[in-house]
Design a protein around this motif. Structure first.
Motif, short mmCIF file in Angstrom:
data_model
loop_
_atom_site.label_atom_id
_atom_site.label_comp_id
_atom_site.label_asym_id
_atom_site.label_seq_id
_atom_site.Cartn_x
_atom_site.Cartn_y
_atom_site.Cartn_z
N CYS A 21 0.86 -1.19 0.00
CA CYS A 21 0.00 0.00 0.00
C CYS A 21 0.89 1.24 0.00
N GLY A 22 2.00 1.13 -0.72
CA GLY A 22 2.95 2.24 -0.72
C GLY A 22 3.39 2.69 -2.09
N CYS A 23 3.14 1.86 -3.10
CA CYS A 23 3.68 2.21 -4.42
C CYS A 23 3.09 3.55 -4.91
N PRO A 24 3.97 4.49 -5.29
CA PRO A 24 3.47 5.80 -5.72
C PRO A 24 3.21 5.89 -7.23
N GLY A 83 1.55 8.33 4.50
CA GLY A 83 0.30 9.01 4.16
C GLY A 83 0.31 9.37 2.69
N TRP A 84 -0.80 9.90 2.21
CA TRP A 84 -0.87 10.30 0.80
C TRP A 84 -0.05 11.56 0.57
N ASP A 85 -0.29 12.57 1.41
CA ASP A 85 0.51 13.79 1.32
C ASP A 85 0.74 14.34 2.72
N GLU A 86 1.44 15.46 2.81
CA GLU A 86 1.80 15.96 4.14
C GLU A 86 0.59 16.39 4.96
N ASN A 87 -0.53 16.62 4.30
CA ASN A 87 -1.74 17.01 5.03
C ASN A 87 -2.62 15.83 5.42
N THR A 92 5.65 10.34 2.18
CA THR A 92 4.27 10.33 1.66
C THR A 92 4.30 9.91 0.20
N ARG A 93 3.13 9.61 -0.32
CA ARG A 93 3.04 9.26 -1.75
C ARG A 93 3.49 10.44 -2.59
N MET A 94 3.04 11.65 -2.21
CA MET A 94 3.35 12.82 -3.03
C MET A 94 4.85 13.14 -3.03
N GLN A 95 5.54 12.71 -2.00
CA GLN A 95 7.00 12.95 -1.96
C GLN A 95 7.74 12.11 -2.98
N GLY A 96 7.15 11.01 -3.38
CA GLY A 96 7.90 10.09 -4.25
C GLY A 96 9.16 9.65 -3.51
N TYR A 97 10.31 9.97 -4.07
CA TYR A 97 11.57 9.64 -3.38
C TYR A 97 12.33 10.91 -3.01
N GLY A 102 13.08 14.49 -0.75
CA GLY A 102 13.14 14.80 0.68
C GLY A 102 13.70 13.64 1.47
N PHE A 103 13.28 13.56 2.72
CA PHE A 103 13.81 12.49 3.59
C PHE A 103 12.67 11.70 4.22
N ALA A 104 12.97 10.48 4.58
CA ALA A 104 11.99 9.65 5.28
C ALA A 104 11.83 10.20 6.70
N ASP A 105 10.58 10.28 7.16
CA ASP A 105 10.29 10.80 8.50
C ASP A 105 10.20 9.63 9.48
N TRP A 106 11.28 9.42 10.19
CA TRP A 106 11.32 8.29 11.14
C TRP A 106 10.57 8.60 12.43
N ASN A 107 10.22 9.88 12.66
CA ASN A 107 9.41 10.19 13.84
C ASN A 107 8.04 9.55 13.71
N VAL A 108 7.49 9.60 12.49
CA VAL A 108 6.17 9.00 12.28
C VAL A 108 6.27 7.47 12.45
N ILE A 109 7.35 6.91 11.94
CA ILE A 109 7.54 5.45 12.09
C ILE A 109 7.59 5.10 13.59
N ALA A 110 8.29 5.92 14.36
CA ALA A 110 8.40 5.68 15.82
C ALA A 110 7.02 5.80 16.48
N GLN A 111 6.19 6.71 15.98
CA GLN A 111 4.84 6.85 16.55
C GLN A 111 4.02 5.59 16.31
N VAL A 112 4.18 4.99 15.14
CA VAL A 112 3.44 3.75 14.86
C VAL A 112 3.93 2.66 15.82
N LYS A 113 5.23 2.62 16.03
CA LYS A 113 5.79 1.61 16.94
C LYS A 113 5.17 1.74 18.34
N GLN A 114 4.97 2.97 18.76
CA GLN A 114 4.37 3.20 20.08
C GLN A 114 2.91 2.77 20.11
N ALA A 115 2.26 2.82 18.96
CA ALA A 115 0.80 2.65 18.92
C ALA A 115 0.33 1.21 18.72
#
Ligand SMILES: Cc1cc2nc3c(=O)[nH]c(=O)nc-3n(C[C@H](O)[C@H](O)[C@H](O)COP(=O)(O)O)c2cc1C
Length: 332
Positions: free
Chosen positions: A103-106, A148-152, A177-182, A184-197
């Motif tokens: 569920c990630g292919c852009p 996510g799909w985009d930053e919003n 996000t999908r809109m980022q394609g490849y 910018g940078f990967a946001d590992w803070n969001v990944i860490a939030q999923v780990k907590q959840a």
């Protein structure tokens, strides 16, 4: 910091995963990477459930793997829950250890047909796909998605919780996000939030290019595993290096000769497996591009191989290049 984890009853040790990469991580590449050491789990390139369930030969070929690649996860993309479930059954029957849903292919052609990252905008549809696929197979079912799909509309935590409730046994998250394609940078803070959840294993993906970065991500985010894609094309020994550091061993530094052999072996395998010499050369050129990133004279070498049109020309260029690299500068 974790060094292993389980996906259902499948042990992933070390907790280092080769990322699925369409057009790159075919069986030949996966075997060469696995032989370099330190890979705990391998994932196939994504495979269309539409193709597979309509007996498309190419889709069936993409599902091919050999015992030495195990444990292996077969990744599918699609938008239809019946076809996803049917494809998962085929993968289970073929001996896969894990089935993974993309569920990630852009890519536009995937997104426009309702698959890949477009499912991040339609969670009820994603839920239906996950539930129905979970129902028909006994082996673990996992999910790979973007934040996510985009930053919003970043919904990685919501998706992770939903996946867990559907009986998914691991989520792997690419921190873009999908809109980022490849970009910018990967946001590992969001990944860490999923780990907590969630309680299921969480694997982080995005921009891990060195053993140090991998260890830092594991330490700082508490994720169960890290997934490495482009970094493994640049340095196929990266998994072994991380594993050795985790074990307190001095990490292996590949010699120039090992690197040369890796490329020459890859060329030999591609010539056997690809339908034409041209397509084999294309694959090797693609890998060379990543493989020599940051190496002295790499740009000139890439330019030279780009213009090589025969196997002997390409082999000569590879041999010439590796004969000129200073040993101490070749370390990745
Ligand atoms: C050439 C290429 C092909 C990719 N194909 C897939 C794919 O088939 N399935 C998938 O889930 N992700 C795919 N990805 C995304 C990677 O699995 C990974 O999440 C992403 O590249 C970020 O990790 P990296 O910075 O370690 O490369 C692909 C990435 C690249 C560069």
């Amino acid at each position: 910091m974790k060094t292993e984890y389980y996906v259902g009853n499948v042990k992933i040790k070390p907790n280092l995963v080769l990322a699925p990469m369409a057009g790159v991580t075919d069986s030949a590449f996966r075997k060469l990477i696995k032989r370099c050491g330190g890979v705990g789990l391998i994932v196939t390139e994504f495979i269309s459930v539409e193709g597979l369930t309509r007996n498309n030969l190419k889709s069936h070929k993409l599902m091919y793997f050999e015992p030495e690649e195990k444990p292996i996860s077969i990744q599918f993309f699609g938008h239809n829950s019946d076809r996803m479930a049917a494809a998962a059954e085929v993968a289970e029957a073929a001996g896969a250890d894990i089935v993974d849903i993309n569920c990630g292919c852009p890519a536009k052609q995937v997104v426009n047909s309702g698959g890949g990252s477009s499912l991040l905008k339609d969670l009820p549809k994603m839920e239906k796909i996950l539930k129905e696929t979970r129902r028909v197979i006994k082996i673990p079912l996992t999910l790979k998605y973007r934040i996510g799909w985009d930053e919003n509309s970043i919904n990685a935590v919501e998706v992770g919780k939903m996946a867990e409730a559907c009986g998914i046994e691991q989520v792997a998250i690419h921190g873009r996000t999908r809109m980022q394609g490849y970009s910018g940078f990967a946001d590992w803070n969001v990944i860490a939030q999923v780990k907590q959840a969630v309680k299921i294993p969480v694997v982080g993906s995005g921009d891990v290019c060195s053993a140090e970065q991998a260890l830092q991500r594991l330490r700082e985010t508490d994720v169960d595993g890290v997934m490495i894609g482009r970094g493994a094309m640049a340095n196929p020994w990266i998994f072994r290096q991380i594993d050795e550091i985790m074990q307190g061993i001095t990490p292996h530094q590949p010699t120039i000769e090992e690197k040369r052999i890796f490329l020459v072996d890859y060329l030999a395998v591609m010539l056997q497996e690809m339908p034409t010499e041209k397509s084999a050369l294309g694959k090797v050129k693609q890998l060379c591009g990543h493989f020599t990133r940051g190496l002295p004279g790499g740009a000139t070498f890439r330019n030279q191989i780009f213009h090589s049109n025969t196997v002997s020309e390409l082999t000569d260029k590879i041999n010439e290049y590796f004969a000129t690299v200073e040993p101490e500068l070749s370390y990745v």
